[in-house]
Structure formats: structure tokens, C-alpha cells
Scaffold this active site. Structure first.
Site, PDB file in Angstrom:
ATOM      1  N   THR A 164       0.897  -1.155   0.000  1.00 14.83           N
ATOM      2  CA  THR A 164       0.000   0.000   0.000  1.00 14.83           C
ATOM      3  C   THR A 164       0.934   1.202   0.000  1.00 14.83           C
ATOM      4  O   THR A 164       2.025   1.141   0.587  1.00 14.83           O
ATOM      5  CB  THR A 164      -0.921   0.049   1.237  1.00 14.83           C
ATOM      6  OG1 THR A 164      -0.105   0.244   2.397  1.00 14.83           O
ATOM      7  CG2 THR A 164      -1.739  -1.214   1.422  1.00 14.83           C
TER       8      THR A 164
ATOM      9  N   SER B 138      17.319   0.343 -26.381  1.00 16.05           N
ATOM     10  CA  SER B 138      17.626   1.746 -26.634  1.00 16.05           C
ATOM     11  C   SER B 138      18.549   1.857 -27.838  1.00 16.05           C
ATOM     12  O   SER B 138      19.348   0.958 -28.099  1.00 16.05           O
ATOM     13  CB  SER B 138      18.294   2.332 -25.386  1.00 16.05           C
ATOM     14  OG  SER B 138      19.074   3.449 -25.733  1.00 16.05           O
TER      15      SER B 138
ATOM     16  N   LYS C  85      19.909  -1.666 -22.269  1.00 16.72           N
ATOM     17  CA  LYS C  85      18.492  -1.467 -21.945  1.00 16.72           C
ATOM     18  C   LYS C  85      17.560  -2.578 -22.402  1.00 16.72           C
ATOM     19  O   LYS C  85      17.708  -3.137 -23.480  1.00 16.72           O
ATOM     20  CB  LYS C  85      18.017  -0.153 -22.572  1.00 16.72           C
ATOM     21  CG  LYS C  85      18.652   1.078 -21.956  1.00 16.72           C
ATOM     22  CD  LYS C  85      18.058   1.401 -20.616  1.00 16.72           C
ATOM     23  CE  LYS C  85      16.892   2.331 -20.794  1.00 16.72           C
ATOM     24  NZ  LYS C  85      16.259   2.617 -19.514  1.00 16.72           N
TER      25      LYS C  85
END
Ligand code: ARG
Length: 500
Positions: A160, A282, A288
Site C-alpha cells: 500500500t 535503446s 536497456k
């Protein structure tokens, strides 16, 4: 390719008006480039209407045969966008007249209007799209349930405020989205009933004196009944607004799901690993592995919400009866269907191919304090009021976190510091801390719908039964539409047999 410009009588509807539309005005008015999604529906609607005119002796058999032959030919034609027609209805009618002659072809539009035609076409398109969406939702829900079965022992922190909250199970998370998607499925499933009503024969707005039979066309096209009131039938588009609203809610759920997966696939979390097949890289940073597909689901959700708002805004101030503003709603519907269907397909594949990093999930639990509430509840079982238990465990967490320890590493003397009123002995408290593990907690959590192990199994079995009912229902509906359209096709074929 059929170049309409030279073939059709120019401006077929404009006898009352002096002069023709100039080119830019025609382009402004025309919906032709948006209409190609509904060509087939328009032809099928016209065939059903023609057969009904014949059955009710409004046209003769040779006339019907000529019209139907022309329509059947059009099914195979690639209608060029180069046209002087304002929309697909005008284009198709003009081509029928050209092929069947004015005597026969000129009778096709008896006792109907573009106003009932267009809403018929949109209803048929949305009807098919809803069935596709329901099938896609069935698929993805099935995938989620299968994965929940697979991961029903894999512990994970529940969050939460994106802070660790309670110990949970990966299956619980999967089942949470299962239930949200069930509600989406149900929304579409129920909306289908309101879409699947035929407006054909409502005419321009007030019906007709020609003795048509609306029930017959509705049946031939596989509709469950009529959208009866002719003003309502031609004016209302709430069925489309409902579809787009359901789509916007679905996308909001998918976007939230995408967001969870994006966060969890980050190197900081590494709870899951997405398959290379569903990631991008990328142009500059070689390391990436980006979750672009999920980001696009999030991004396209904005569009779908926009389309819904556009349609509601269009509808809210219109006077009754057809108004040309209604032409604009199509351009919100077609891309919405494309986005929701493609998003569901791709998310399903992502789930099927992603890896769940059980070790990382376990580490996250072990390095945090999400077991706290379970310890507090175990104190409650010993008769300690919850507020006191909450206070005790809060202090334990404070001591452990300042000395960078796990709760289970606290010594008896450390534990002793948090007991002020002899609620429990330090030894017993220490024992409770030691014996409260993620496994014991998930074993003893019993409240309905909780992360408890037994609840997972119960919910999985329950949801399996539920998905079967929707699959059966959607298949039945699809078959009903198909059977009706096959029936229509056989009637058409029987009538045009032997004609060139
Ligand atoms: N192109 C119109 C649309 O998409 C079809 C109905 C036109 N009716 C009319 N009375 N102008 O809504």
C-alpha cells in the site's frame, strides 16, 4: 480497384438542391474514409432488407435478384476511397443502381433511410467487436488462473502506498486482476444485449407506410429483437457510449496492471522478467531492456478515455432525430476496438512468457517488515488487545530497523525493551516472533478473499467454473450470429443462382 468518380451518378440525393457541392465541402462532409470498416455490414443489411421487401411483395423476384446480385458482387470489390459519394451508403446504392439498373436498383432504398442504416451498421460492428473482446478476455483470464495455480505457493510482499504492507502470495495478485477483468468481461457481456437490437426499418425517424416487416430483417441479421421506437432507434447512440465506457474502464484496469508489471520488471524490484519478445531496447544504451509494450498500453488508455469523452460530449446536446454530428462517433469506435483487442492479446502473451523471480520476491519479504501485522495478530490470539499489540510490534520494528536487523534476529533482551505492562513475557514474545513466518501466516490467514493458502485454492476453483460459463455464452452468441448470416447468405445465393 474501382474508381467510383466516373461510374456513379453524381450527387444522387441532391435533386432538391441547386448546384453541386464543391470539392472541399464534399471532403468536409464525407465520412467515406471512415466507412470502410462497415462496408460488409452495410451490404448484409441491404441484402436482408431486399429479401424482406421481396417476402412482403414490395418488390418482385427479378428485381430482388438483380439487387442481390449487384450487392454480392460488391462484397468482392475493393471500393476505392476516390468517390463523390458522401458516405458508404450512397456509394453502395449508386453502384447497385449502376449494375442492376434504376428500375430494380432504384427500389433497394424503399422504406429505409441512411439514418437506420448507419446505426444498424455500427451495431453489427460493435456486436462482432464485443464477441472478440469477450473471447480475448476469456483467454487472458484463463491465463491468469493457470498462473495463479502455478504460483499459489510463491510469497511476495503486498503493497500500500508502494510500501511493503503484508505478506502475500503471487497467486493473490493474479487473482485480483482476474476478478477485475471478470467485471470488465461482464460489462461487455451485458452490453451486448443492448447492442444486439435491430434499428432497421425505423426509416428516417418516424417509420414508413410501406408494409415492411422489421422482425424479419432483425432475424435474418441475427438480432435478438428490435430497438423498437423509430425515433429512439435513429437518434440514440447510448449503446456505443456504453461500449466505449466499458472499453475505457477495461483500459484503465489494463493500464494499472501494466504499471505493476513495469515497476516489478525494473532492476530495483526484479520480481519478474519480461520476455525479450515483448521488450524494446535503446538506440544508445546497449544494456536497456525496456517495457515499451506495457507503456503503450498505459499511453493508449489515455486515447480510449478520450474517445469515450468525445462521444458523450457529441451526444449530450443533440436534438432528437438524426443529426450529422452523429457521423463523428464512428471515428471514436473503430480505434477503440483496435486498441482494446490488441492490448488484451499482447498482455496475454506477456503473462504467458514472463518469468517470476521467486528468490527476489522472497528476499523482499525477508529484508522488510511485512510480517509485522501477522505478529500483532498472533499477540491478539494470546488475549492482548489489538491496539497494544500494534504498539508492541511498532516498537520492535523501530529497534530492528535502527540496528538494521530482521525482527527474527532480535534477542530476548531487545524484545524485553518493548514490554511495559507485563502483557506478555519477553520469552513468549520472542517465541512468537520466531515462529511467525510467511508460511505460517499464510497458512493461518482464513478471511474470505485473503492471501491465505486455502483461500487461493478455493478462489482458483471458483473462478475456473465462472470462466467456463462466459466462454460457453460467448461461443453461443457468436454461433447464433454466424448461423443467421449463413442463412441470409443461402437465401441470397438461392435467388441469384445462375445470374451473371
Ligand atoms: N454518413 C452518415 C453517418 O455516418 C450516414 C447517415 C447520413 N444521414 C443523413 N441524413 N445525412 O452518420
Amino acid at each position: 480497384m474501382l474508381y467510383i468518380t466516373i461510374l456513379i451518378p453524381k450527387f444522387m440525393y441532391r435533386s432538391r438542391l441547386k448546384g453541386k457541392l464543391d470539392e472541399s465541402t464534399l471532403e468536409f462532409l464525407s465520412s467515406i474514409s471512415d466507412d470502410f470498416e462497415i462496408v460488409l455490414y452495410d451490404i448484409l443489411g441491404s441484402q436482408a432488407h431486399t429479401l424482406m421487401l421481396l417476402e412482403n411483395k414490395i418488390i418482385t423476384k427479378p428485381e430482388a435478384a438483380k439487387i442481390l446480385t449487384a450487392l454480392e458482387k460488391l462484397k468482392k470489390k475493393n471500393l476505392s476511397k476516390k468517390s463523390d459519394a458522401e458516405d458508404i451508403h450512397e456509394l453502395i446504392e449508386s453502384l447497385v443502381i449502376k449494375k442492376a439498373g434504376k428500375e430494380a436498383g432504384g427500389k433497394m432504398h424503399t422504406a429505409r433511410s441512411r439514418n437506420d442504416q448507419i446505426t444498424l451498421d455500427i451495431r453489427m460492428k460493435i456486436r462482432d467487436d464485443i464477441n472478440t473482446v469477450c473471447f480475448c478476455l476469456n483467454e487472458i483470464i484463463g491465463t491468469l488462473i493457470t498462473l495463479a495455480e502455478k504460483y499459489h505457493r510463491v510469497v511476495m510482499p503486498l503493497y500500500t502506498h508502494l510500501q511493503q504492507a503484508q505478506v502475500g502470495l503471487f497467486s493473490h495478485f493474479l487473482l485480483a486482476y482476474t476478478d477485475a477483468l471478470f467485471r470488465d468481461l461482464d460489462r461487455f457481456y451485458v452490453a451486448y444485449g443492448r447492442v444486439n437490437e435491430s434499428p432497421l426499418g425505423a426509416g428516417a425517424v418516424g417509420g414508413t407506410s410501406i408494409p415492411i416487416d422489421r422482425q424479419v430483417t432483425a432475424k435474418m441479421l441475427g438480432f435478438k429483437g428490435l430497438i423498437e421506437n423509430s425515433i429512439d432507434a435513429t437518434t440514440s447512440r447510448d449503446f456505443a457510449a456504453e461500449y466505449l465506457g466499458d472499453a475505457a474502464i477495461l483500459m484503465t484496469n489494463l493500464s494499472r496492471l501494466a504499471e505493476d508489471l513495469i515497476i516489478w520488471s525494473s532492476s530495483e524490484f526484479s520480481f519478474i522478467e519480461l520476455s525479450d519478445k515483448f521488450t524494446s531496447t535503446s538506440s544508445v544504451m546497449p544494456q536497456k531492456k525496456n517495457p515499451d509494450v506495457l507503456e503503450l498500453i498505459r499511453g493508449r488508455t489515455a486515447q480510449v478515455i478520450g474517445y469515450h469523452v468525445a462521444v458523450l460530449s457529441n451526444l449530450k446536446g443533440l436534438p432528437s432525430g438524426y443529426n450529422r454530428d452523429l457521423q463523428q462517433i464512428k471515428i471514436s469506435i473503430w480505434p477503440t476496438s483496435k486498441i482494446i483487442i490488441s492490448s488484451l492479446l499482447v498482455i496475454n502473451s506477456i503473462f504467458k512468457t514472463m518469468k517470476v523471480n521467486e528468490k527476489k520476491l522472497r528476499q523482499a519479504i525477508d529484508s522488510g517488515y511485512s510480517i509485522s501485522l501477522d505478529i500483532a495478530e498472533n499477540l491478539v490470539r494470546k488475549g492482548i488487545p489489538f491496539r497494544v499489540a500494534h504498539g508492541i510490534v511498532g516498537q520492535l520494528v523501530q529497534i530492528a530497523s535502527t540496528s538494521r536487523k530482521k525482527l527474527s534476529d532480535l534477542s530476548v533482551s531487545e524484545v524485553n525493551r518493548v514490554i511495559s505492562n507485563n502483557e506478555i513475557s519477553a520469552k513468549d514474545l520472542h517465541k512468537i516472533i520466531q515462529s511467525t513466518t510467511p508460511e505460517s501466516s499464510l497458512e493461518s490467514r482464513r478471511s474470505q478473499g485473503s492471501s491465505g493458502k486455502h483461500e487461493q485454492q478455493r478462489m482458483i476453483a471458483d473462478r475456473k467454473g465462472k470462466i467456463r460459463a462466459y466462454t460457453v455464452g460467448t461461443t453461443k452468441r457468436t454461433n447464433e450470429v454466424r448461423a443467421a448470416l449463413e442463412g441470409l447468405n443461402s437465401k441470397v445465393k438461392a435467388l441469384i443462382k445462375g445470374r451473371p
